[in-house]
Write a protein that holds these residues in place. Structure first.
Motif, mmCIF file in Angstrom:
data_model
loop_
_atom_site.group_PDB
_atom_site.id
_atom_site.type_symbol
_atom_site.label_atom_id
_atom_site.label_comp_id
_atom_site.label_asym_id
_atom_site.label_seq_id
_atom_site.Cartn_x
_atom_site.Cartn_y
_atom_site.Cartn_z
ATOM 1 N N LEU A 71 1.027 2.125 7.438
ATOM 2 C CA LEU A 71 1.312 1.241 6.313
ATOM 3 C C LEU A 71 1.987 -0.047 6.767
ATOM 4 O O LEU A 71 2.816 -0.053 7.686
ATOM 5 C CB LEU A 71 2.165 1.969 5.282
ATOM 6 N N GLU A 72 1.631 -1.110 6.079
ATOM 7 C CA GLU A 72 2.120 -2.456 6.374
ATOM 8 C C GLU A 72 2.787 -3.022 5.126
ATOM 9 O O GLU A 72 2.467 -2.602 4.009
ATOM 10 C CB GLU A 72 0.949 -3.344 6.801
ATOM 11 N N ARG A 97 -7.376 3.024 8.245
ATOM 12 C CA ARG A 97 -5.985 3.425 8.001
ATOM 13 C C ARG A 97 -5.872 4.372 6.810
ATOM 14 O O ARG A 97 -5.001 5.239 6.793
ATOM 15 C CB ARG A 97 -5.110 2.199 7.741
ATOM 16 N N PHE A 98 -6.717 4.179 5.807
ATOM 17 C CA PHE A 98 -6.663 4.978 4.585
ATOM 18 C C PHE A 98 -7.862 5.913 4.528
ATOM 19 O O PHE A 98 -8.954 5.570 4.995
ATOM 20 C CB PHE A 98 -6.686 4.080 3.355
ATOM 21 N N GLY A 152 4.457 1.186 9.387
ATOM 22 C CA GLY A 152 3.928 2.166 10.330
ATOM 23 C C GLY A 152 3.939 3.577 9.800
ATOM 24 O O GLY A 152 3.343 4.472 10.420
ATOM 25 N N GLY A 153 4.589 3.808 8.690
ATOM 26 C CA GLY A 153 4.691 5.139 8.127
ATOM 27 C C GLY A 153 3.460 5.548 7.332
ATOM 28 O O GLY A 153 2.474 4.804 7.253
ATOM 29 N N VAL A 186 4.085 1.903 -4.448
ATOM 30 C CA VAL A 186 4.210 2.061 -2.998
ATOM 31 C C VAL A 186 4.911 0.823 -2.463
ATOM 32 O O VAL A 186 4.452 -0.303 -2.693
ATOM 33 C CB VAL A 186 2.841 2.227 -2.329
ATOM 34 N N THR A 187 6.013 1.034 -1.765
ATOM 35 C CA THR A 187 6.766 -0.070 -1.175
ATOM 36 C C THR A 187 6.912 0.177 0.315
ATOM 37 O O THR A 187 7.407 1.227 0.725
ATOM 38 C CB THR A 187 8.150 -0.207 -1.816
ATOM 39 N N VAL A 188 6.455 -0.789 1.101
ATOM 40 C CA VAL A 188 6.528 -0.696 2.558
ATOM 41 C C VAL A 188 7.524 -1.742 3.032
ATOM 42 O O VAL A 188 7.266 -2.943 2.952
ATOM 43 C CB VAL A 188 5.158 -0.901 3.207
ATOM 44 N N SER A 189 8.648 -1.273 3.515
ATOM 45 C CA SER A 189 9.714 -2.196 3.903
ATOM 46 C C SER A 189 10.663 -1.510 4.866
ATOM 47 O O SER A 189 10.882 -0.303 4.785
ATOM 48 C CB SER A 189 10.481 -2.656 2.659
ATOM 49 N N SER A 190 11.220 -2.311 5.775
ATOM 50 C CA SER A 190 12.226 -1.783 6.690
ATOM 51 C C SER A 190 13.623 -1.990 6.126
ATOM 52 O O SER A 190 14.608 -1.589 6.748
ATOM 53 C CB SER A 190 12.100 -2.459 8.051
#
Length: 125
Positions: free
Chosen positions: A86-87, A67-68, A15-16, A121-125
């Motif tokens: 971001l996903e 989104r982009f 989501g960021g 780019v890393t999308v992770s919680s």
């Protein structure tokens, strides 16, 4: 000939947002069709976004559309990729590229002449 350097990657939560930069030297970006591609581990490099020499036409992969946003700053000779929403599936190394080919072939990575080194780019919680 142009040299490209990407920056702006990093770790972000789902989501960021991130903004990638592609700084060019040697020639102006308006001389080229500019593209962003990405490559995730174990996958082929894929098209993300492109912009025409004039900046008047932009193109996006379906997976990132809405989104982009790709945009140039001609004064800074820099291209940006604003990434919102971001996903985890967006996790990849992102590359910018410059090409002199016909604009209509913007999806074909093999036709681009110059590439940056990539930014993670890393999308992770």
């Amino acid at each position: 000939q142009v040299q490209l350097v990407e920056s702006g990657g990093g770790l972000v939560q789902p989501g960021g947002s991130l903004r990638l930069s592609c700084a060019a030297s040697g020639r102006t970006l308006s001389s080229y069709t500019m593209g962003w591609f990405r490559q995730a581990p174990g996958k082929e490099r894929e098209f993300v976004a492109a912009i025409s020499r004039s900046g008047g036409n932009t193109y996006y992969a379906d997976s990132v559309k809405a989104r982009f946003t790709i945009s140039p700053d001609n004064a800074k000779n820099t291209m940006y990729l604003q990434m919102n929403g971001l996903e985890p599936e967006d996790t990849a190394v992102y590359y910018c590229a410059a090409g002199t080919m016909y604009e209509g072939w913007y999806r074909l990575s093999s036709l681009y002449d110059y590439w940056g080194q990539g930014t993670q780019v890393t999308v992770s919680s």
